[in-house]
Design an enzyme around this catalytic site. Structure first.
Site, PDB file in Angstrom:
ATOM      1  CG  ASP A  41      45.518  45.308  41.555  1.00  0.00           C
ATOM      2  OD1 ASP A  41      45.879  46.345  42.143  1.00  0.00           O
ATOM      3  OD2 ASP A  41      44.409  45.194  40.995  1.00  0.00           O
TER       4      ASP A  41
ATOM      5  NE  ARG B  16      41.168  47.262  33.894  1.00  0.00           N
ATOM      6  CZ  ARG B  16      41.660  46.413  32.992  1.00  0.00           C
ATOM      7  NH1 ARG B  16      41.004  46.153  31.886  1.00  0.00           N
ATOM      8  NH2 ARG B  16      42.827  45.851  33.186  1.00  0.00           N
TER       9      ARG B  16
ATOM     10  CB  ALA C 119      44.725  52.308  38.453  1.00  0.00           C
TER      11      ALA C 119
ATOM     12  NE  ARG D 195      33.367  48.541  39.788  1.00  0.00           N
ATOM     13  CZ  ARG D 195      34.436  49.204  40.237  1.00  0.00           C
ATOM     14  NH1 ARG D 195      34.875  48.995  41.456  1.00  0.00           N
ATOM     15  NH2 ARG D 195      35.078  50.042  39.451  1.00  0.00           N
TER      16      ARG D 195
HETATM   17  C1  LIG Z   1      39.186  42.790  33.205  1.00  0.00           C
HETATM   18  C2  LIG Z   1      39.504  43.763  34.286  1.00  0.00           C
HETATM   19  C3  LIG Z   1      38.572  44.784  34.565  1.00  0.00           C
HETATM   20  C4  LIG Z   1      38.850  45.697  35.584  1.00  0.00           C
HETATM   21  N1  LIG Z   1      37.950  46.709  35.787  1.00  0.00           N
HETATM   22  C5  LIG Z   1      38.221  47.657  36.719  1.00  0.00           C
HETATM   23  C6  LIG Z   1      37.338  48.757  36.914  1.00  0.00           C
HETATM   24  O1  LIG Z   1      36.326  48.859  36.267  1.00  0.00           O
HETATM   25  N2  LIG Z   1      37.661  49.680  37.846  1.00  0.00           N
HETATM   26  C7  LIG Z   1      38.796  49.597  38.601  1.00  0.00           C
HETATM   27  O2  LIG Z   1      39.063  50.477  39.438  1.00  0.00           O
HETATM   28  N3  LIG Z   1      39.663  48.566  38.430  1.00  0.00           N
HETATM   29  C8  LIG Z   1      39.396  47.600  37.508  1.00  0.00           C
HETATM   30  N4  LIG Z   1      40.270  46.546  37.347  1.00  0.00           N
HETATM   31  C9  LIG Z   1      41.450  46.448  38.220  1.00  0.00           C
HETATM   32  C10 LIG Z   1      42.462  47.492  37.881  1.00  0.00           C
HETATM   33  O3  LIG Z   1      42.747  47.483  36.497  1.00  0.00           O
HETATM   34  C11 LIG Z   1      43.682  47.205  38.715  1.00  0.00           C
HETATM   35  O4  LIG Z   1      43.296  47.249  40.085  1.00  0.00           O
HETATM   36  C12 LIG Z   1      44.801  48.219  38.589  1.00  0.00           C
HETATM   37  O5  LIG Z   1      44.767  48.906  37.361  1.00  0.00           O
HETATM   38  C13 LIG Z   1      46.160  47.524  38.733  1.00  0.00           C
HETATM   39  O6  LIG Z   1      46.355  46.761  37.585  1.00  0.00           O
HETATM   40  P1  LIG Z   1      47.367  45.551  37.399  1.00  0.00           P
HETATM   41  O7  LIG Z   1      48.011  45.781  36.083  1.00  0.00           O
HETATM   42  O8  LIG Z   1      48.203  45.357  38.584  1.00  0.00           O
HETATM   43  O9  LIG Z   1      46.395  44.283  37.320  1.00  0.00           O
HETATM   44  P2  LIG Z   1      45.288  43.885  36.251  1.00  0.00           P
HETATM   45  O10 LIG Z   1      44.636  45.072  35.664  1.00  0.00           O
HETATM   46  O11 LIG Z   1      44.408  42.901  36.934  1.00  0.00           O
HETATM   47  O12 LIG Z   1      46.095  43.150  35.064  1.00  0.00           O
HETATM   48  C14 LIG Z   1      46.663  41.872  35.204  1.00  0.00           C
HETATM   49  C15 LIG Z   1      46.863  41.255  33.833  1.00  0.00           C
HETATM   50  O13 LIG Z   1      47.622  40.050  33.976  1.00  0.00           O
HETATM   51  C16 LIG Z   1      47.126  39.076  33.084  1.00  0.00           C
HETATM   52  N5  LIG Z   1      47.492  37.733  33.594  1.00  0.00           N
HETATM   53  C17 LIG Z   1      47.089  37.175  34.762  1.00  0.00           C
HETATM   54  N6  LIG Z   1      47.644  35.951  34.919  1.00  0.00           N
HETATM   55  C18 LIG Z   1      48.415  35.727  33.820  1.00  0.00           C
HETATM   56  C19 LIG Z   1      49.241  34.635  33.397  1.00  0.00           C
HETATM   57  N7  LIG Z   1      49.389  33.531  34.140  1.00  0.00           N
HETATM   58  N8  LIG Z   1      49.883  34.740  32.203  1.00  0.00           N
HETATM   59  C20 LIG Z   1      49.755  35.856  31.434  1.00  0.00           C
HETATM   60  N9  LIG Z   1      48.984  36.911  31.810  1.00  0.00           N
HETATM   61  C21 LIG Z   1      48.326  36.868  32.975  1.00  0.00           C
HETATM   62  C22 LIG Z   1      45.637  39.345  33.070  1.00  0.00           C
HETATM   63  O14 LIG Z   1      45.023  38.830  31.888  1.00  0.00           O
HETATM   64  C23 LIG Z   1      45.567  40.878  33.144  1.00  0.00           C
HETATM   65  O15 LIG Z   1      45.527  41.471  31.862  1.00  0.00           O
HETATM   66  C24 LIG Z   1      40.037  45.590  36.349  1.00  0.00           C
HETATM   67  C25 LIG Z   1      40.965  44.571  36.073  1.00  0.00           C
HETATM   68  C26 LIG Z   1      40.708  43.666  35.043  1.00  0.00           C
HETATM   69  C27 LIG Z   1      41.723  42.582  34.734  1.00  0.00           C
END
Ligand SMILES: Cc1cc2nc3c(=O)[nH]c(=O)nc-3n(C[C@H](O)[C@H](O)[C@H](O)COP(=O)(O)OP(=O)(O)OC[C@H]3O[C@@H](n4cnc5c(N)ncnc54)[C@H](O)[C@@H]3O)c2cc1C
Length: 452
Positions: A313, A116, A326, A194
């Site tokens: 998410d 990731r 993702a 994991r």
């Molecule tokens: C550190 C991390 C590791 C992950 N590892 C895996 C993995 O190994 N395998 C897997 O399948 N999925 C993993 N995931 C989840 C996966 O990335 C998500 O399920 C998917 O990609 C959807 O991503 P998203 O952008 O909706 O959410 P996310 O990937 O969770 O991103 C959300 C972002 O919003 C930011 N954020 C949150 N609140 C605030 C706020 N108040 N102000 C500013 N910024 C904020 C966070 O810092 C983060 O960068 C991980 C997520 C994270 C954050």
């Protein structure tokens, strides 16, 4: 140009759409990248102070692959990914159920399975190259909207734009603040251990019970048993190894990516299993214990004045067994960017309403596959699975993996927008017969009552 040949300059506006995106995960980055490609002005805020290579295995299906390929990122991403030819699926006792051939390309695009953090870095750099105004250490604490604009408060500073996109992940503040909806995650009854590690020095290549995972390039093996399944694969030609083991767990519902797991607990799960399982699991220097929670679909993803949307998410967390969380986050981001291109700044709320209409049912269908895939594996009868491997093979369905989110948004927007203009906006329905229909209908009533 759009993928179906339509011109990218559909809106009549003389100024670009201004968009603030909260969260630089895959959802936020996808929205930011596609928005820049569509000519929008983008501010992307994330609370993390600097990019770190976090996480372990993440999977993108061909429906996401075609987005990366259109962005020209294939050559950067592909060398970091697993290159799989076959999926060896076994019963927990070690009997081979199927050696399912895997095509590199399906429905015209590649699947990208890799670390990731490493794949995230590529998107992050691409967003910066495209001129996204990326601000780190930016903690968003408030959201607001009126009839003319929307915005956030980040580190005390008030920022404004035409629309705001909350892509702030599974523990989203945007969800609560924008929708007034405090969802209570329920335990799903399962958790995952994991791990991701370097093969060299781990002993995995020296043990005949595990060396097949790395010695001839990348490989992919799975085992299924009652209420448990284990998947393990290698990447970069056998250099890195990852495994996940999903098991019953009702003890705790705290979601976390960094909760350390105990190796003795992991090995206990497979103590009666095919010895190859313990041989692979025990080579990891450490592992993460990630509790899986369940959430009903939200009644809506958009704010009252339709200037703020939650995506990824924050709007719809997925169970990993869907292998789509993702990918769907990426599709969300692209759809918003295309819609905004077609609406222009003057009709920005229309584009947000159309986003929900275009995406809601598809996302729910994809989300449900997380439960059906898990149940298919966890409730399989060993003998029947060996006799009928198709009953437990990985699903590779065209409606899900062959979808082109950008093309679909270009095509669906005009009629969707017209319908909203003519008949007003109505919250979208769950697909017919959905198991959560009654609960979501109740949540919707409560939401609408509050809205008055
Ligand atoms: C550190 C991390 C590791 C992950 N590892 C895996 C993995 O190994 N395998 C897997 O399948 N999925 C993993 N995931 C989840 C996966 O990335 C998500 O399920 C998917 O990609 C959807 O991503 P998203 O952008 O909706 O959410 P996310 O990937 O969770 O991103 C959300 C972002 O919003 C930011 N954020 C949150 N609140 C605030 C706020 N108040 N102000 C500013 N910024 C904020 C966070 O810092 C983060 O960068 C991980 C997520 C994270 C954050």
């Amino acid at each position: 140009m759009s993928p179906n040949g339509a011109s990218d300059s559909k809106s009549n506006s003389e100024r670009p759409v201004k968009i603030i995106i909260v969260g630089a995960g895959f959802a936020g980055l996808s929205c930011a990248i596609e928005s820049r490609l569509k000519g929008h002005d983008v501010i992307l805020l994330d609370k993390f102070p600097k990019l770190k290579v976090l996480g372990d295995i993440i999977s993108f299906g061909p429906n996401a692959g075609r987005i990366f390929e259109r962005w020209g990122l294939h050559d950067k991403m592909w060398p970091l990914c697993t290159h799989l030819k076959t999926f060896h699926l076994n019963t927990w006792k070690g009997d081979l159920i199927t050696a399912q051939p895997l095509n590199e390309k399906e429905f015209g695009s590649y699947s990208y399975n890799g670390h990731r953090g490493e794949l995230h870095q590529i998107l992050f750099d691409h967003a910066v190259e495209l001129g996204v105004d990326l601000r780190l250490s930016a903690n968003v604490t408030e959201y607001w909207e009126d009839d003319h604009a929307a915005g956030v408060v980040s580190n005390g500073e008030r920022l404004s734009a035409d629309v705001v996109v909350g892509a702030d992940g599974v523990r989203s503040k945007a969800r609560a603040m924008v929708l007034g909806y405090f969802d209570q995650p329920e335990p799903s009854g399962y958790a995952i251990y994991r791990a991701w590690f370097t093969a060299k020095g781990s002993g995995i290549d020296e043990d005949p019970l595990s060396d097949y995972l790395v010695k001839d390039g990348d490989a992919f093996y799975g085992w299924i048993g009652k209420d448990v399944h284990m998947l393990s694969s290698s990447s970069k030609g056998g250099k890195d190894v990852s495994w996940v083991i999903t098991h019953k767990d009702t003890a705790d519902i705290e979601e976390s990516w960094s909760f350390p797991g105990k190796m003795e607990d992991v090995l206990k799960i497979v103590e009666d299993w095919d010895p190859r399982c313990a041989a692979i699991l025990s080579k990891a220097p450490s592992c993460v214990d990630w509790k899986l929670v369940y959430r009903d679909p939200l009644p809506t993803w958009i704010s009252k004045k339709a200037r703020i949307a939650v995506i990824g998410d924050a709007a719809h967390p997925f169970l990993p067994t869907s292998i789509q969380g993702a990918s769907q986050a990426l599709e969300d981001g692209v759809t918003i960017a295309v819609n905004l291109k077609l609406s222009g700044p003057e009709e920005a709320p229309l584009s947000i309403q159309a986003f929900e209409k275009i995406r809601y049912q598809r996302v729910r269908r994809a989300q449900r596959t997380g439960e059906t895939n898990r149940d298919k594996w966890h409730q399989a009868d060993d003998k029947k699975a060996v006799e009928d491997p198709k009953s437990v093979a990985l699903n590779r369905e065209e409606w899900l993996l062959g979808h082109d989110a950008e093309k679909h948004a270009w095509e669906a927007y005009p009629d969707t927008a017209k319908d909203i203009k003519e008949h007003g906006y109505h919250l979208p329905e769950l697909p017919e017969g959905d198991v959560a229909a009654e609960r979501v209908a109740k949540a919707r009533e409560e939401y609408l009552a509050k809205a008055m």
